[in-house]
Design an enzyme around this catalytic site. Structure first.
Site, PDB file in Angstrom:
ATOM      1  CD  GLU A 260      -0.871   0.121   3.816  1.00  0.00           C
ATOM      2  OE1 GLU A 260      -1.952  -0.494   3.857  1.00  0.00           O
ATOM      3  OE2 GLU A 260      -0.403   0.752   4.786  1.00  0.00           O
TER       4      GLU A 260
ATOM      5  CG  HIS B 293      -0.352   5.441   3.641  1.00  0.00           C
ATOM      6  ND1 HIS B 293       0.753   5.901   4.313  1.00  0.00           N
ATOM      7  CD2 HIS B 293      -0.407   4.104   3.892  1.00  0.00           C
ATOM      8  CE1 HIS B 293       1.314   4.886   4.967  1.00  0.00           C
ATOM      9  NE2 HIS B 293       0.640   3.772   4.728  1.00  0.00           N
TER      10      HIS B 293
ATOM     11  CG  HIS C  53       4.093   3.706   8.082  1.00  0.00           C
ATOM     12  ND1 HIS C  53       2.977   3.935   8.851  1.00  0.00           N
ATOM     13  CD2 HIS C  53       3.656   2.971   7.030  1.00  0.00           C
ATOM     14  CE1 HIS C  53       1.923   3.386   8.272  1.00  0.00           C
ATOM     15  NE2 HIS C  53       2.308   2.797   7.151  1.00  0.00           N
TER      16      HIS C  53
ATOM     17  CG  HIS D 160       4.583   0.979   2.904  1.00  0.00           C
ATOM     18  ND1 HIS D 160       3.930   2.066   2.387  1.00  0.00           N
ATOM     19  CD2 HIS D 160       3.895   0.609   4.005  1.00  0.00           C
ATOM     20  CE1 HIS D 160       2.890   2.356   3.165  1.00  0.00           C
ATOM     21  NE2 HIS D 160       2.837   1.476   4.152  1.00  0.00           N
TER      22      HIS D 160
ATOM     23  CB  CYS E 171       4.194   1.157  13.081  1.00  0.00           C
ATOM     24  SG  CYS E 171       3.805   2.296  11.729  1.00  0.00           S
TER      25      CYS E 171
END
Ligand code: MN
Length: 160
Positions: free
Chosen positions: A72, A74, A78, A112, A126
């Site tokens: 995914e 976005h 992270h 990723h 995370c």
């Protein structure tokens, strides 16, 4: 404690009083026959959900041996520290080996995926922004481009 400061004790990569949840809630009405795009992942949200004063959430994810998180991208980044096991992380065109205490930064819009090794779970902490955009799963085309890349074959052999 009046200020809500606290310690959350842990044992064997589970934190006391924190629910162990499925990685992602099922999309739509649950009748889709599409593969979910991830395998064997659990999640514990350690800090953030009940803390309006925090601009972030601290989560623990664990990918079972030979499992993988969703592929995914976005806008939100992270920040990750591996704390258990080993495996690989896909970052755009690159595939990097990771093991306990390695630190990973996933920049905005980088495709990723975290993939556990064959023998033991891959666990990682995370940190993400509390307010963040929804992940966009890789399209079939984007997935194919990665899984058919020389880099992917070199590291993982054949298909996924
Ligand atoms: Mn993500």
């Amino acid at each position: 404690m009046t200020d809500r400061s606290k310690v959350i004790p842990s044992r064997d990569f589970r934190w006391q009083g924190i629910d162990v949840r499925r990685y992602k809630e099922q999309d739509g009405d649950g009748t889709s026959t599409e593969p979910a795009g991830f395998l064997g992942v659990i999640r514990q949200t350690l800090l953030g959900q009940e803390h309006e004063e925090l601009g972030l959430e601290l989560r623990y994810f664990e990918v079972e041996a030979a499992g993988y998180s969703s592929l995914e991208k976005h806008r939100h980044p992270h920040t990750v520290v591996i704390v258990r096991g080993d495996g690989h992380v896909i970052l755009g065109q690159e595939i990097q080996p990771v093991a306990a205490f390695d630190c990973v930064y996933v920049a905005p819009w980088t495709m990723h995926q975290f993939r556990a090794g064959r023998d033991e779970p891959l666990g990682f902490l995370c940190v993400v922004d509390r307010d963040r955009d929804r992940p966009q799963p890789a399209t079939a085309e984007e997935r194919r481009a990665i899984e058919e890349s020389e880099e992917f074959r070199r590291v993982f052999g054949g298909g996924s």
